[in-house]
Design a protein around this motif. Structure first.
Motif, PDB file in Angstrom:
ATOM      1  N   LEU B  34      -8.343  61.615 -53.357  1.00 25.47           N
ATOM      2  CA  LEU B  34      -7.783  60.601 -54.262  1.00 25.47           C
ATOM      3  C   LEU B  34      -8.850  60.114 -55.249  1.00 25.47           C
ATOM      4  N   LYS B  35     -10.016  59.811 -54.688  1.00 20.68           N
ATOM      5  CA  LYS B  35     -11.108  59.308 -55.516  1.00 20.68           C
ATOM      6  C   LYS B  35     -11.488  60.348 -56.570  1.00 20.68           C
ATOM      7  N   GLY B  36     -11.536  61.606 -56.129  1.00 19.39           N
ATOM      8  CA  GLY B  36     -11.884  62.695 -57.045  1.00 19.39           C
ATOM      9  C   GLY B  36     -10.899  62.785 -58.190  1.00 19.39           C
ATOM     10  N   LEU B  37      -9.615  62.675 -57.853  1.00 18.76           N
ATOM     11  CA  LEU B  37      -8.571  62.766 -58.881  1.00 18.76           C
ATOM     12  C   LEU B  37      -8.633  61.557 -59.811  1.00 18.76           C
ATOM     13  N   ALA B  38      -8.729  60.356 -59.200  1.00 21.56           N
ATOM     14  CA  ALA B  38      -8.695  59.122 -59.998  1.00 21.56           C
ATOM     15  C   ALA B  38      -9.904  59.042 -60.927  1.00 21.56           C
ATOM     16  N   ALA B 107      -6.019  68.879 -57.708  1.00 15.82           N
ATOM     17  CA  ALA B 107      -6.646  67.815 -58.503  1.00 15.82           C
ATOM     18  C   ALA B 107      -7.674  68.411 -59.464  1.00 15.82           C
ATOM     19  N   ARG B 108      -8.414  69.399 -59.000  1.00 17.35           N
ATOM     20  CA  ARG B 108      -9.424  70.041 -59.870  1.00 17.35           C
ATOM     21  C   ARG B 108      -8.739  70.683 -61.081  1.00 17.35           C
ATOM     22  N   LYS B 109      -7.551  71.259 -60.833  1.00 16.94           N
ATOM     23  CA  LYS B 109      -6.820  71.872 -61.951  1.00 16.94           C
ATOM     24  C   LYS B 109      -6.339  70.788 -62.918  1.00 16.94           C
ATOM     25  N   VAL B 110      -5.847  69.686 -62.354  1.00 26.80           N
ATOM     26  CA  VAL B 110      -5.358  68.586 -63.199  1.00 26.80           C
ATOM     27  C   VAL B 110      -6.511  68.027 -64.043  1.00 26.80           C
ATOM     28  N   ILE B 111      -7.676  67.904 -63.407  1.00 31.69           N
ATOM     29  CA  ILE B 111      -8.839  67.336 -64.091  1.00 31.69           C
ATOM     30  C   ILE B 111      -9.243  68.196 -65.292  1.00 31.69           C
ATOM     31  N   GLU B 118       0.477  60.543 -65.901  1.00 31.10           N
ATOM     32  CA  GLU B 118       1.326  60.701 -64.716  1.00 31.10           C
ATOM     33  C   GLU B 118       0.534  60.736 -63.398  1.00 31.10           C
ATOM     34  N   THR B 119      -0.769  61.071 -63.491  1.00 26.92           N
ATOM     35  CA  THR B 119      -1.542  61.103 -62.220  1.00 26.92           C
ATOM     36  C   THR B 119      -1.560  59.719 -61.567  1.00 26.92           C
TER      37      THR B 119
END
Lengths: 265, 219
Positions: B34-38, B107-111, B118-119
């Motif tokens: 979560l932290k990584g994504l946020a 999440a890495r792909k989203v980043i 939307e995240t």
């Protein structure tokens, strides 16, 4: 024989070394034990298991020369060393040997004497007369045998008044009073109920800090619970000897697997 | 009341401690993902992937402990249920770890795409997933059957958030003019979090079986 190399100890830890041992109860006839080799590590609990007549009790009795009492019996080959000494050498004093290698039997057998005298007996035989030394040894032995709190106020009572489980623990106290290095146990719980059995088993795990214990048992669960190593015997031969978790979790020999899983025996 | 055999108690405690430790690792993996994504921290997400190996090794350790107890002590009644449940729970925790890895990978792909509003929609789902695992673990460590039943109710909320999030993201994709691939990855993350909720329910069911011998699965 399948001898696992994963017994968690090396040969230098061994206090008992049995090499190619054969034994007969009636010399000239069939050997009851055939070419047994195993090393028993110091300060650990080793179980001997196997069906009736496999030779496990015979081997146990070889370790303190109890079989000497059977006149026709002989070691027909090999040797047993305890603490580096060949115990069947002509100059070995059997009484001295049994001081170092105590024994506990299937049927508890306290002397018809007081609780105190049962524990003090071995020391008196050794010539100890000073009451302060005897008192201390009796208390220490009864404490180690987890019996002190139950009997400290009635040390003069007859040992035969105790329950079966207490009598067996008294026999343990009597055995450890003379400070043996090794305790042999021949089916020590077979005459006891499950609670008394659990108490003896707990005691065995506590005693292994001070003694090496070799136990013969028909109860495989007991071997699994109390021992570090297990040896499986069949028809006078050692089939497999390994860590207890290996013997009961992943035995290498099919005969062992068949026996422990109840497929024969 | 303790067993007469002290080793038996020690081994049962070691089994429980190891399961709780594994649960803490799985929870940490969810939080880190979560932290990584946020914070759009790809390295943090990669840590989750790398550290999954530790969770896998813990699973093997627990299996060994459980098997050793079964073969040494032949547990019965509540002890037997405790050992079987602990082994089952460690299986669920291993899969929770795998889902945390899935989340971290997505999440890495989203980043890699440009920042996506939307995240932020995932945040409540993350919070619920984290909470439900945490409560399931407490129910196990405290042997609390009532709390285990609570977990089963909590999963409904996880499912609802996942469903509504899926609906709004699908609608967003069908409207067009958006980064479809990134939004699909967000949907996949949501799906993994929903599965984590299901696995927490599995843990709770094992706790109920362990405490009351009642098998509430598939009811």
């Amino acid at each position: 024989m399948t001898n696992s190399t994963s017994t968690g100890h090396n040969a230098d830890d061994s206090i008992i070394s049995i090499e190619d041992l054969s034994f007969s109860y009636d010399i000239g006839k069939t050997n009851t034990l055939r070419n047994i080799s195993l090393k028993i590590p110091e300060g650990r609990v080793t179980s001997f298991i196997g069906p009736s007549g496999c030779g496990k009790s015979t081997l146990l009795r070889c370790l303190n020369r109890m079989n000497d009492l059977v006149e026709t019996s002989r070691i027909t080959g090999g040797r047993i060393e305890i603490l580096g000494q060949d115990i069947n050498a002509p100059d070995v004093d059997v009484i001295e040997l049994r001081k170092h290698v105590g024994m506990l039997f299937q049927k508890y057998n306290p002397f018809p004497k007081s609780i105190y005298e049962n524990v003090a007996y071995g020391l008196r035989v050794q010539g100890v007369r000073r009451m302060d030394i005897l008192d201390q040894a009796v208390e220490e032995s009864l404490r180690k045998a987890a019996l002190w709190l139950e009997v400290k106020d009635r040390l003069d009572a007859s040992a035969l008044e105790l329950s079966g489980g207490q009598q067996q623990r008294l026999c343990i106290a009597r055995t450890i009073a003379v400070k043996p290095r090794i305790i042999l146990m021949d089916e020590p719980c077979s005459a006891l109920d499950p609670i008394a059995t659990a108490r003896i088993e707990e005691l065995i795990s506590e005693l292994q800090d001070d003694f090496t214990i070799v136990i013969v048992t028909h109860n495989m669960q007991q071997a699994a619970r109390v021992s570090d190593q297990t040896a499986f015997f069949y028809l006078g031969e050692l089939v497999e000897y390994a860590d207890t978790t290996t013997i009961f979790g992943n035995p290498k020999a099919k005969q062992t697997e068949d026996y422990i899983s109840g497929r024969f025996g | 009341m303790p067993h007469i055999l002290r080793n038996y108690d020690e081994d049962l405690s070691a089994l429980k401690d190891s399961v709780v430790e594994m649960g803490t690792m799985a929870l940490a993996a969810i939080e880190k993902a979560l932290k990584g994504l946020a914070s759009r921290d790809s390295d943090l997400c990669y840590d989750v992937v790398e550290q999954d190996e530790i969770i896998d090794q813990q699973e093997k350790k627990i299996d060994e402990l459980g098997m050793a107890i079964l073969l040494r002590f032949n547990p019965v009644a509540s002890d037997l249920r405790h050992v079987l449940s602990s082994i089952n729970i460690c299986r669920s925790l291993e899969r929770i770890g795998d889902h945390a890895v899935n989340v971290a990978k997505r999440a890495r792909k989203v980043i890699r795409s440009s920042e996506l509003d939307e995240t932020r929609l995932l945040e409540p789902l993350f919070a619920e997933a984290r909470k439900i695992v945490s409560v399931a673990l407490t129910a196990y460590s405290d042997v609390d059957e009532a709390m285990a039943h609570e977990v089963i109710k909590m999963d409904q909320k996880v499912d609802e958030i996942h469903k509504s999030l899926g609906k709004s993201l699908s609608q967003r994709i069908s409207e067009g003019g958006c980064d479809t691939e990134a939004l699909l990855n967000v949907i996949f993350i949501s799906r993994s979090l929903e599965r984590i909720g299901d696995l927490a329910v599995n843990i709770a069911e094992d706790v109920v079986f362990s405490t009351s011998a009642e098998d509430i699965r598939h009811t």
